[in-house]
Design a protein around this motif. Sequence first.
Motif, short mmCIF file in Angstrom:
data_model
loop_
_atom_site.label_atom_id
_atom_site.label_comp_id
_atom_site.label_asym_id
_atom_site.label_seq_id
_atom_site.Cartn_x
_atom_site.Cartn_y
_atom_site.Cartn_z
N GLU A 184 -3.29 -3.39 7.72
CA GLU A 184 -3.04 -3.06 6.32
C GLU A 184 -2.33 -4.22 5.62
N VAL A 185 -1.40 -4.85 6.31
CA VAL A 185 -0.70 -6.01 5.74
C VAL A 185 -1.69 -7.13 5.47
N GLU A 245 4.95 -4.03 17.25
CA GLU A 245 5.09 -2.96 18.21
C GLU A 245 4.17 -1.83 17.79
N ASN A 246 3.26 -1.44 18.68
CA ASN A 246 2.27 -0.40 18.39
C ASN A 246 1.49 -0.71 17.12
N ASN A 247 1.12 -1.98 16.96
CA ASN A 247 0.35 -2.49 15.82
C ASN A 247 1.12 -2.41 14.50
N LYS A 248 2.43 -2.19 14.57
CA LYS A 248 3.28 -2.12 13.37
C LYS A 248 4.16 -3.38 13.31
N LEU A 249 4.37 -3.87 12.11
CA LEU A 249 5.14 -5.08 11.88
C LEU A 249 6.63 -4.79 11.88
N LYS A 250 7.40 -5.63 12.58
CA LYS A 250 8.86 -5.45 12.68
C LYS A 250 9.56 -6.80 12.53
N LEU A 284 8.97 -5.04 2.26
CA LEU A 284 7.84 -4.18 1.88
C LEU A 284 6.86 -3.97 3.04
N VAL A 285 6.68 -4.99 3.88
CA VAL A 285 5.70 -4.87 4.97
C VAL A 285 6.30 -4.31 6.25
N GLU A 286 7.62 -4.21 6.31
CA GLU A 286 8.29 -3.69 7.52
C GLU A 286 7.75 -2.31 7.87
N THR A 291 10.57 -13.81 -0.67
CA THR A 291 10.24 -13.66 0.75
C THR A 291 10.98 -12.48 1.37
N GLN A 292 12.23 -12.23 0.93
CA GLN A 292 12.93 -11.05 1.42
C GLN A 292 12.23 -9.78 0.96
N GLY A 293 11.75 -9.79 -0.26
CA GLY A 293 11.03 -8.63 -0.79
C GLY A 293 9.76 -8.35 -0.02
N VAL A 294 8.98 -9.40 0.23
CA VAL A 294 7.74 -9.23 1.00
C VAL A 294 8.08 -8.71 2.40
#
Length: 84
Positions: A49-50, A18-23, A41-43, A35-38
């Motif tokens: 950037e990710v 959404e709006n170039n942001k990861l959700k 962190l990227v949320e 995998t939960q940590g990654v």
Amino acid sequence: MNFKTQGVCSREISFEVENNKLKNVRFVGGCSGNTQGVARLVEGMDIDEVIARTEGINCGFRPTSCPDQLARALKQYKEEHKGA
């Protein structure tokens, strides 16, 4: 988007943009804590950037990793949504 991974323990990565942001990043399978940590962190990060931070990361002897697969998924997402 749902992305089928290759060459790693996780089987799939799902996410929204959404709006170039990861959700709502979620890995299916793989090392749960990692995998939960990654995912956490990227949320909320900008997808470019990710990609820059995770692309090319290897997992042991494997030429890819769950973070690298996420970068590949995001690149595919960008290609599919070019001009949208």
